[in-house]
Design an enzyme around this catalytic site. Structure first.
Site, mmCIF file in Angstrom:
data_model
loop_
_atom_site.group_PDB
_atom_site.id
_atom_site.type_symbol
_atom_site.label_atom_id
_atom_site.label_comp_id
_atom_site.label_asym_id
_atom_site.label_seq_id
_atom_site.Cartn_x
_atom_site.Cartn_y
_atom_site.Cartn_z
ATOM 1 N N THR A 169 0.760 -1.254 0.000
ATOM 2 C CA THR A 169 0.000 0.000 0.000
ATOM 3 C C THR A 169 0.796 1.313 0.000
ATOM 4 O OG1 THR A 169 -1.627 -1.246 1.290
ATOM 5 C CG2 THR A 169 -1.953 1.104 1.203
ATOM 6 N N ARG A 197 -11.089 -10.640 -3.259
ATOM 7 C CA ARG A 197 -10.849 -10.168 -1.878
ATOM 8 C C ARG A 197 -10.685 -8.636 -1.865
ATOM 9 N NH1 ARG A 197 -6.376 -7.163 0.631
ATOM 10 N NH2 ARG A 197 -6.220 -7.780 2.787
ATOM 11 N N VAL A 198 -11.374 -7.995 -0.929
ATOM 12 C CA VAL A 198 -11.206 -6.556 -0.747
ATOM 13 C C VAL A 198 -10.629 -6.326 0.636
ATOM 14 C CG1 VAL A 198 -12.382 -4.331 -0.631
ATOM 15 C CG2 VAL A 198 -13.140 -6.042 -2.284
ATOM 16 N N THR A 220 -1.924 1.573 6.476
ATOM 17 C CA THR A 220 -1.269 0.505 5.726
ATOM 18 C C THR A 220 -1.019 -0.663 6.673
ATOM 19 O OG1 THR A 220 0.877 -0.135 4.783
ATOM 20 C CG2 THR A 220 0.858 1.871 6.070
ATOM 21 N N GLY A 221 -0.948 -1.864 6.119
ATOM 22 C CA GLY A 221 -0.697 -3.042 6.954
ATOM 23 C C GLY A 221 -1.654 -4.161 6.593
ATOM 24 N N GLY A 223 -4.667 -5.963 5.967
ATOM 25 C CA GLY A 223 -5.992 -5.410 5.711
ATOM 26 C C GLY A 223 -7.087 -5.948 6.602
HETATM 27 N N1 GLY Z 1 -3.489 -2.938 3.468
HETATM 28 C C1 GLY Z 1 -3.796 -3.371 2.183
HETATM 29 C C2 GLY Z 1 -4.503 -4.647 2.145
HETATM 30 O O1 GLY Z 1 -4.414 -5.454 3.062
HETATM 31 O O2 GLY Z 1 -5.170 -4.892 1.168
#
Ligand code: GLY
Length: 309
Positions: A169, A197-198, A220-221, A223
């Site tokens: 990210t 996947r989201v 970020t990290g 998700g």
């Molecule tokens: N942080 C981005 C994701 O896990 O998609």
């Protein structure tokens, strides 16, 4: 009022081989985003410009350089939010787009919706004249090698997701001279993710949030962990309770680690121009421009300062 532009290039165990490229990339994005902030005067313009630059640099997991899903394909997520009006735009699972942040901005400004996904988002991109590029143009050798490694260790793949071993990210937050804040975040997600996947990035309050009454955050990290604690809004909640951006960032990251064993990072500004870049992973490349000074770092506790004059 002090204008500030702050960017990150993802919180993860950035290997030494990508360290210089990551730092150079965030410095470039912070400088050019700040120039945009000074020229157009808008926090939204500045975060979009900064994230577009990061999406174009293949060392980062967004746009060019995005990681691959289980089918070896690229599916991208992005968000942008305007703290003045709470207007937000997001896209998820889009393909063949170099700069999903610009598509997210079109969703925010040219539709009655907040998020478009998959083929619908791609159709909208076409209507908006946003160019589509072949998947291979977005894929780096590093992303392909990372995907092959995951395919090889397929049985233990669920253990690999919540580690720091994969790219993650990009994002930006800004406060402009009028005290308006904005955030933008963009990602290819996590390597070998299920098709469809989201993650946290396009979800308002998780991958980003901006509110002129408080400030702006880009996260970020891992998700799934960020989604569970609503990380960006959690940081702003702590600021509403009187914590500084630094205290709020650390409190929220500790909570995510304690509650769901998740690690990550956040960049934060408040409307006074106070800022923080914090992470619980090994590394996160970040850079900030404020008052003609550039600050940047990669390792925990690091903050280098350069004058831009
Ligand atoms: N942080 C981005 C994701 O896990 O998609």
């Amino acid at each position: 009022m002090r204008a500030v532009l702050l960017v990150h290039g993802g919180a993860w165990a950035i290997p030494d081989i990508l360290a210089d490229g990551s730092i150079d990339g965030v410095k470039k994005a912070a400088k050019e985003g700040f120039i945009k902030l000074e020229k157009s005067g808008s926090a939204v313009d500045a975060v979009e410009a900064a994230v577009r630059i990061l999406e174009d640099i293949p060392v980062f997991d967004a746009g060019h350089g995005a990681v691959l899903n289980a089918d070896g394909d690229v599916e991208l997520d992005a968000i942008i939010m305007n703290g003045k009006t709470l207007a937000a735009g997001a896209v998820s699972c889009v393909k063949n787009i170099s700069n999903p942040v610009t598509l997210a901005r079109s969703v925010m400004e040219k539709t009655d919706h907040v998020m478009l996904t998959g083929t619908g988002a791609n159709k909208f991109a076409e209507k908006q004249g946003i160019p589509q590029v072949p998947t291979e143009e977005l894929v780096t050798q590093h992303a392909r090698a990372e995907w092959k490694m995951y395919q090889k260790y397929n049985e233990s793949v669920t253990n690999l997701f919540n580690t720091q071993m994969v790219h993650d990210t990009v994002g930006a937050v800004a406060v402009d001279y009028d005290g308006n804040v904005a955030c933008a975040t963009s990602t290819g997600g996590i390597t070998n993710k299920m098709v469809g996947r989201v993650g946290d990035t396009p979800v308002i309050g998780s991958g980003g949030y901006a509110d002129n009454n408080i400030g702006a955050v880009s996260a970020t990290g891992h998700g799934e962990s960020i989604l569970k604690v609503n990380l960006s809004r959690l940081v702003l909640f702590h600021m509403e309770q009187g914590k500084s951006p630094l205290e709020a960032a650390n409190t929220a990251l500790c909570y995510m680690e304690d509650r769901v064993t998740g690690r990550g990072g956040v960049i934060v500004v408040n409307t006074e121009g106070d800022w923080a870049a914090q992470f619980s992973t090994n590394r996160m490349a970040w850079a900030c421009v404020k008052s003609r000074n550039l600050f940047c770092g990669l390792n925990p506790g690091e903050c280098f300062k350069e004058s831009l004059i």
